[in-house]
Design an enzyme around this catalytic site. Sequence first.
Site, PDB file in Angstrom:
ATOM      1  N   SER A 155     -13.283  24.004  -7.534  1.00  0.00           N
ATOM      2  CA  SER A 155     -13.447  22.698  -8.144  1.00  0.00           C
ATOM      3  C   SER A 155     -14.662  22.750  -9.062  1.00  0.00           C
ATOM      4  CB  SER A 155     -13.604  21.626  -7.049  1.00  0.00           C
ATOM      5  OG  SER A 155     -13.765  20.348  -7.607  1.00  0.00           O
ATOM      6  N   TYR A 173     -11.296  16.501 -17.136  1.00  0.00           N
ATOM      7  CA  TYR A 173     -11.593  17.674 -16.324  1.00  0.00           C
ATOM      8  C   TYR A 173     -12.026  17.251 -14.920  1.00  0.00           C
ATOM      9  CZ  TYR A 173     -14.059  21.844 -14.668  1.00  0.00           C
ATOM     10  OH  TYR A 173     -14.496  22.908 -13.916  1.00  0.00           O
ATOM     11  N   LYS A 229     -10.130  17.930 -11.186  1.00  0.00           N
ATOM     12  CA  LYS A 229     -10.794  18.585 -10.059  1.00  0.00           C
ATOM     13  C   LYS A 229     -10.911  17.643  -8.856  1.00  0.00           C
ATOM     14  CE  LYS A 229     -11.542  22.637 -11.897  1.00  0.00           C
ATOM     15  NZ  LYS A 229     -10.826  23.826 -11.371  1.00  0.00           N
TER      16      LYS A 229
END
Length: 283
Positions: A133, A147, A151
């Site tokens: 992650s 993004y 994650k």
Amino acid sequence: MSSPVWFITGASNGFGLLLCLRALRANQRVVGTVRSKAKSADAVRQIESAGGQVIELDLNEPKESITRKVKAVGQIDYLVNNAGFFVMGAVEQVTAEEAQLQMQTNFFGPLYVTQAALEGMRLRRAGAVANLSSIAAKDPQPTSALYAASKAALEAVSESLAAEVAAFDISVLIVEPGAFRTNFLAAYSAPAAPLPDHYEGETAVARAREYFATGGGTQAGDPQKGVDRIYEALTGEGLAGKLKGKVARLVIGPDALRRMRKSNDKFLADLALGEEVALSTDF
């Protein structure tokens, strides 16, 4: 007894390549994935010359294709979902296609890889899944929203999965790195749409965009040390070995630790402020 098998996605560079080589130095068996062997020839050479195997796998392939390739590997003891990329831009400028690509690569692809590997682990009642992650999942910054969201979704699945497969002696580890000196920032993807005028100048978006565009090569994190900590936490060896099976998250990097503490402090402060309201809603 045969050596454990590692299946590591995104082995063309950075953490993925270094982790392949780290496991191979320990005389473990390794299958690394790259999108194109031709475009990743140097990484392929390094892994194969050290005794590993490389296959082509694009996380944007259909689920059926991903499943077939993962199952063809056979036994997988350590699954490391490392492959991913970064769409860098303000929420307002990201297109539907870019958002879908971000989620496909960073969330759906790893999900499908994990699903394909779990059956074998469950039948053997052994295995470990590590999902790479980012501290961005807990402390999202301007221009990293897509993004960070991808994650965060991966982390949520990881936590639920850990509870589901614990009975089969399968462990799940979330790895949350800070800024490490890989090619991550150099390989970011900028949105096709221009940044709206109002974001130019001295705004949080403009400052973050400048950092992400120019910060490559200056990160404080040593990728090899980061990879060593990941390897140790999974295998139970070395400095991080004591964490095996005891933590849901492996936070690596002083910057990641600072940001995690800041995020947790903010969460606890919000919880305290809202306690009276939270307790006011039952019959």
